[in-house]
Design a protein around this motif. Sequence first.
Motif, PDB file in Angstrom:
ATOM      1  N   GLU A   1       0.838  -1.413  -0.049  1.00 53.92           N
ATOM      2  CA  GLU A   1       0.141   0.141  -0.018  1.00 53.92           C
ATOM      3  C   GLU A   1       0.894   1.341   0.159  1.00 53.92           C
ATOM      4  N   ASN A   2       1.853   1.157   0.755  1.00 57.77           N
ATOM      5  CA  ASN A   2       2.911   2.233   0.839  1.00 57.77           C
ATOM      6  C   ASN A   2       3.516   2.494  -0.532  1.00 57.77           C
ATOM      7  N   ALA A   3       3.903   1.338  -1.192  1.00 57.23           N
ATOM      8  CA  ALA A   3       4.578   1.541  -2.515  1.00 57.23           C
ATOM      9  C   ALA A   3       3.482   2.034  -3.519  1.00 57.23           C
ATOM     10  N   ALA A   4       2.431   1.797  -3.463  1.00 60.04           N
ATOM     11  CA  ALA A   4       1.416   2.220  -4.298  1.00 60.04           C
ATOM     12  C   ALA A   4       1.288   3.818  -4.130  1.00 60.04           C
ATOM     13  N   ALA A   5       1.284   4.395  -2.816  1.00 61.18           N
ATOM     14  CA  ALA A   5       1.072   5.790  -2.615  1.00 61.18           C
ATOM     15  C   ALA A   5       2.345   6.432  -3.091  1.00 61.18           C
ATOM     16  N   THR A   6       3.501   5.858  -3.111  1.00 61.16           N
ATOM     17  CA  THR A   6       4.918   6.252  -3.557  1.00 61.16           C
ATOM     18  C   THR A   6       4.803   6.540  -5.054  1.00 61.16           C
TER      19      THR A   6
END
Lengths: 404, 184
Positions: A146-151
Amino acid sequence: MISSQALGERITSIRKARGLTQAQLASKLGVARTTLVAIEKGERRPANPELVELSRILTVSLHELLRPQHTSAEVAPRFHLPAIPGADPEDLRQAAETLRTMARRFVELERRLGLVRPPAPLETVDTYRVHGSDGDGALAPRLAGENAAATVRNALALGDGPAVALDERLAVEMGLRIFYLDEIPAAAAGILLWGEELGGVIGINRRHPHERRRWTLAHEVGHFLRDREAGDVLPSAGHQRRDAAEVFADAFASCFLLPRGGIAKQFTDRCRVRGGAFTVADLLSMAALYEVPFQSITRCLEELTLLPRRSWERITAHKSGRGGMHREPATLSQAERPPGLPSRYVDLAIDAYAKELISEGELAEYLETDRVSARAFYHQLCRKDLGDGIEVVLDLTEDVLEAA
Amino acid sequence: MKRSLVTDASCLLNLLASGRVDEILDVLEVELVATPHLRGEVLYLAGPRESTGAVTKERVDLSPLESAGLLQIRPLDEAALEHLVRCSEQLRDAAAAGVALSAALELPLATDDGRQRNVARELYPRLELVSPLELVRPAVERLGLDHAAVHQLARDIRLRASFLPPKRDPHREWFRTLLDEPDT
């Protein structure tokens, strides 16, 4: 002229790609194994008849063997083709080989034009990379995804809106080479390869629907971010394994294509317009807006607790099976969205017709078409293919919030 | 003696798509009546696909039906105008004209259009409404068509008129069952 050593290395590489041992190739070539070893080491240059014969045995052109400029197109050694239920392993191998060949050509074109491709901005992001056996570090795979997607969303300046022009953006910002292939067998949705020279290469099953292809692309991007050397082959039915890599890739795809903040706002806005209701037509509209499968948007809204649990199961309760109307000619299944009309305008016309607030003739008038074409378009919207020969008939006016 | 029904475009398209409209009307001893508006509404049926994959449209010709005395086009007279004005408050002209003619002549209205049916029911509660399948199903039974022919008829209606019966149609399951059967 290509050096004997380079030629030998090339022969070795192709031999291995063809699954031949030195003994087998030597036998086919009619030479001793020691002779072949010497050829592959560059200590002996093949005679011209031997070159022609090698070309035939290895099913590679003479040009491919002898040309000076060559891209090895080696894939990272950790990549392997898994067994996919329903997929012939040979078909899968050939699909991967086709993908590798196309990526190699891509690289060769760049070289012929004297282009040196610097690492793309997101290509060098190391934050989510799994190095060796150190796992995902401090973050659980789902959170990391999820964090990678936001990044990535931030890097692509997508905000909270739909992810548009994905192929072009990912090519530029991640250096990905993305191909849509008919050769990928039906049981597989996508393949991720990576090599030092090739970079990241993604092959997507071209026969899948648009929304499904986007999901596959996003899923493979997740793998690229996390462990590109391992590559991936995504089954059409989804992975059965729930290891960290899959959890990460799934979470990445979901949050990348369906940004939670934007989804919640869209949902709220639509509910407000409808006085608190949210219909199946709204679900379809949101799926179209974000270009994701209908099931994905429904599950996302369930996950956000904006829709009741098991809404998907309720909506898709009316199914027809194989051999039924879904076997109709594509005449009906490809009624096109009326060109030149705003999406919301069309959505409203369909909604009004579904609720019998306008007549069939009025619908045709609104859609700037004849009655039969208007009918075809309406029925197409109501019928969704869930895959595997199962179709579902939707009630566009059904309030999903009330149905619980 | 023949029974007269006022038909809307939505019903007539389905009958035409069956490829057996004259047989259906003959065996039911039905004559269709419509306003001139019908000509502007019943325009095309879906045709075969071209080699490029594009969908073709086949222009509808009503003259054979008219020549055979199975379809009568009747302009609205002064008596019907009051009904037309009343209906036009809620329906487009073509749909309003159908209801108006039906009310003026006190004939049943053959239509599949949900909006038109709702308004007709509201304004003329005693008006008889007939769905296309309420004509097709008994006609098929009276004609004694074999299984394959009935299946083909259903497919033709489905494909050429892009028709699927609405949920409220009591003959919906009958029609869907015909379509779900494999080709013979």
